[in-house]
Write an enzyme that holds these catalytic residues in place. Structure first.
Site, PDB file in Angstrom:
ATOM      1  N   LYS A 111      49.356  55.099  46.362  1.00 45.74           N
ATOM      2  CA  LYS A 111      49.738  55.285  47.581  1.00 45.74           C
ATOM      3  C   LYS A 111      50.764  56.615  47.895  1.00 45.74           C
ATOM      4  O   LYS A 111      50.933  56.955  49.076  1.00 45.74           O
ATOM      5  CB  LYS A 111      50.618  54.080  47.931  1.00 45.74           C
ATOM      6  CG  LYS A 111      49.678  52.770  48.109  1.00 45.74           C
ATOM      7  CD  LYS A 111      50.232  51.722  48.976  1.00 45.74           C
ATOM      8  CE  LYS A 111      49.294  50.674  49.039  1.00 45.74           C
ATOM      9  NZ  LYS A 111      49.730  49.576  49.296  1.00 45.74           N
ATOM     10  N   LYS A 195      38.381  49.683  46.170  1.00 49.44           N
ATOM     11  CA  LYS A 195      38.319  48.346  46.421  1.00 49.44           C
ATOM     12  C   LYS A 195      38.379  48.118  47.880  1.00 49.44           C
ATOM     13  O   LYS A 195      38.807  48.829  48.444  1.00 49.44           O
ATOM     14  CB  LYS A 195      39.494  47.494  45.811  1.00 49.44           C
ATOM     15  CG  LYS A 195      40.969  47.964  46.325  1.00 49.44           C
ATOM     16  CD  LYS A 195      42.094  46.694  45.976  1.00 49.44           C
ATOM     17  CE  LYS A 195      43.233  47.422  46.800  1.00 49.44           C
ATOM     18  NZ  LYS A 195      43.835  45.908  47.118  1.00 49.44           N
ATOM     19  N   LYS A 198      42.479  46.185  53.626  1.00 55.37           N
ATOM     20  CA  LYS A 198      42.616  45.801  54.815  1.00 55.37           C
ATOM     21  C   LYS A 198      42.900  47.156  55.900  1.00 55.37           C
ATOM     22  O   LYS A 198      42.673  47.138  57.033  1.00 55.37           O
ATOM     23  CB  LYS A 198      44.029  44.754  55.040  1.00 55.37           C
ATOM     24  CG  LYS A 198      43.950  43.566  54.630  1.00 55.37           C
ATOM     25  CD  LYS A 198      45.252  43.069  55.089  1.00 55.37           C
ATOM     26  CE  LYS A 198      45.807  42.089  53.968  1.00 55.37           C
ATOM     27  NZ  LYS A 198      46.436  42.711  52.897  1.00 55.37           N
TER      28      LYS A 198
HETATM   29  N1  AQP Z   1      38.964  44.021  47.095  1.00 55.96           N
HETATM   30  C1  AQP Z   1      39.832  42.973  46.549  1.00 55.96           C
HETATM   31  N2  AQP Z   1      39.057  42.117  45.961  1.00 55.96           N
HETATM   32  C2  AQP Z   1      39.757  41.147  45.398  1.00 55.96           C
HETATM   33  N3  AQP Z   1      41.006  40.676  45.760  1.00 55.96           N
HETATM   34  C3  AQP Z   1      41.585  41.411  46.353  1.00 55.96           C
HETATM   35  N4  AQP Z   1      42.755  41.306  46.916  1.00 55.96           N
HETATM   36  C4  AQP Z   1      43.009  42.540  47.640  1.00 55.96           C
HETATM   37  N5  AQP Z   1      42.091  43.228  47.769  1.00 55.96           N
HETATM   38  C5  AQP Z   1      41.023  42.640  46.931  1.00 55.96           C
HETATM   39  C6  AQP Z   1      43.882  40.401  46.652  1.00 55.96           C
HETATM   40  O1  AQP Z   1      44.258  39.745  47.964  1.00 55.96           O
HETATM   41  C7  AQP Z   1      45.552  39.280  47.704  1.00 55.96           C
HETATM   42  C8  AQP Z   1      46.475  39.878  48.736  1.00 55.96           C
HETATM   43  O2  AQP Z   1      46.535  41.140  48.785  1.00 55.96           O
HETATM   44  P1  AQP Z   1      47.532  41.910  49.663  1.00 55.96           P
HETATM   45  O3  AQP Z   1      47.464  41.766  51.095  1.00 55.96           O
HETATM   46  O4  AQP Z   1      48.968  41.458  49.343  1.00 55.96           O
HETATM   47  O5  AQP Z   1      47.686  43.573  49.433  1.00 55.96           O
HETATM   48  P2  AQP Z   1      46.515  44.342  48.472  1.00 55.96           P
HETATM   49  O6  AQP Z   1      46.395  44.113  47.273  1.00 55.96           O
HETATM   50  O7  AQP Z   1      47.107  45.691  48.963  1.00 55.96           O
HETATM   51  O8  AQP Z   1      45.164  43.991  49.596  1.00 55.96           O
HETATM   52  P3  AQP Z   1      44.646  45.062  50.577  1.00 55.96           P
HETATM   53  O9  AQP Z   1      43.630  44.292  51.353  1.00 55.96           O
HETATM   54  O10 AQP Z   1      44.195  46.331  49.854  1.00 55.96           O
HETATM   55  O11 AQP Z   1      45.780  45.592  51.632  1.00 55.96           O
HETATM   56  P4  AQP Z   1      46.341  47.030  52.172  1.00 55.96           P
HETATM   57  O12 AQP Z   1      45.067  47.731  52.707  1.00 55.96           O
HETATM   58  O13 AQP Z   1      47.370  46.825  53.164  1.00 55.96           O
HETATM   59  O14 AQP Z   1      46.787  47.575  50.870  1.00 55.96           O
HETATM   60  C9  AQP Z   1      46.093  39.888  46.443  1.00 55.96           C
HETATM   61  O15 AQP Z   1      46.086  38.719  45.543  1.00 55.96           O
HETATM   62  C10 AQP Z   1      45.208  40.976  46.026  1.00 55.96           C
HETATM   63  O16 AQP Z   1      45.204  40.887  44.542  1.00 55.96           O
END
Ligand code: AQP
Length: 329
Positions: A111, A195, A198
């Site tokens: 990040k 990965k 969101k």
């Molecule tokens: N691609 C993924 N595959 C499997 N698990 C995933 N998680 C996130 N992306 C994947 C799991 O979802 C839970 C919630 O995630 P989060 O919102 O706390 O943060 P993150 O991991 O940063 O998810 P995003 O979707 O990638 O959000 P942004 O874009 O805001 O950074 C966690 O248990 C995570 O492991």
């Protein structure tokens, strides 16, 4: 009964990676554990958010927890910023963590890539400590998350063990991460080496749990594959097809080996068409339940009740931690 804690950031609508990696586990675990599921809104402001949009997303995520099957009669659902113990314990743990270990976090490296130190928000640097506070505040034994959170769970365990050793007592319960074999890392549809996320710019890189049938179809049919037209799992050589196989297998319950046999000699067209159907069948009921819950009075009641129940547990832990650290009178 063992205690489970996990959370999701309200940085956008949940996608199938969040669902298959984390939320599916939330639902399974609530049958035999005491589960606490949080919308971690304080994490989301490590990057600037539009306030009105953030407030909507917080309620969307809480409603989605219920729409995928988290039952508020069995599990606690609440909003992180409504329980002040998270911030308090976050500070205490900040004082027990080291700059070195925080700068080794791969999410921090990702990040802050390409940014000067002077322009990296310190929240991005210290947010794994707030995550440790979220977990330790509830004496959680188990933390169901996707693979991307492995390093943060390790940090949480290190902090708990470090403090327990310092005081020679069990100030904190040392938690374990829980990761699924399938679905723990769903990749972006447009770039299967990153990965699914969101906040990625391309909307067709993910399938959101609130996407229309048309959007789901378009995203899958556009998904990156390769030119050899063989449906086979090989993460190194065929990351796109392997990702689609993982999604198909986790939604349908059919093993990857059986899917490979089923689509032998068929090319990608039929495989993708069937995956569209399987995905729509899994997502449509979630979307429909979400519509019922999102603006209902029930959601407000669930979150009020969740806050009270979470606060009662958090207060006890904080009192114990403050005593051990010698804080207050
Ligand atoms: N691609 C993924 N595959 C499997 N698990 C995933 N998680 C996130 N992306 C994947 C799991 O979802 C839970 C919630 O995630 P989060 O919102 O706390 O943060 P993150 O991991 O940063 O998810 P995003 O979707 O990638 O959000 P942004 O874009 O805001 O950074 C966690 O248990 C995570 O492991």
């Amino acid at each position: 009964m063992k205690r489970v804690f996990s959370g999701v950031q309200p940085t956008g609508n949940l996608h199938i990676g969040n669902y298959l990696g984390a939320l599916k586990q939330f639902v399974e675990l609530q049958e035999q554990h005491q589960c606490i599921y949080c919308v971690v809104d304080m994490h989301s402001i490590t990057l600037p958010q539009e306030p009105q949009e953030l407030r909507e997303h917080i309620l969307d995520i809480a409603a989605l927890y219920m729409a995928v099957g988290v039952d508020p009669k069995k599990s606690i659902i609440f909003i992180q910023s409504e329980v002040s113990g998270h911030a308090e314990l976050g500070w205490i743990l900040n004082c027990a963590s080291y700059m070195g270990e925080l700068s080794r976090m791969t999410q921090f490296k990702d990040k802050s890539k390409g940014k000067e130190n002077g322009s990296i928000p310190s929240g991005i640097f210290t947010y794994p400590v707030l995550m440790a506070a979220d977990i330790l505040l509830y004496d959680a034994d188990i933390v169901p998350v996707g693979n991307d959170q492995k390093q943060h769970i390790e940090l949480t365990r290190d902090l708990a063990i470090r403090i327990n050793n310092r005081f020679q007592k069990q100030t904190f319960v040392v938690p374990e991460g829980r990761f699924l074999k399938e679905g723990a890392r769903i990749m972006a549809l447009d770039d299967p080496t990153s990965k699914m996320s969101k906040s990625a710019e391309n909307d067709f890189s993910r399938i959101s749990l609130l996407d229309s049938d048309t959007k789901i179809k378009k995203a899958i049919m556009k998904a990156t594959t390769d030119s050899d037209a063989v449906v086979r799992y090989d993460i190194e050589k065929k990351p796109g097809v392997s990702n689609l196989l993982s999604i198909y297998s986790t939604f349908s319950g059919i093993s990857i080996e059986d899917l490979e046999k089923q689509y032998e000699g068929c090319g990608y067209g039929n495989f993708k068409k069937d995956l569209v159907e399987v995905t729509i069948d899994a997502i449509r009921p979630i979307r429909e339940r979400f519509e019922e819950i999102r603006n209902s009075l029930e959601l407000t009641k669930v979150l009020d009740d969740g806050r009270e129940r979470a606060e009662a547990i958090a207060e006890k832990t904080l009192a114990r931690v403050k005593t051990d650290f010698g804080l207050g009178r």
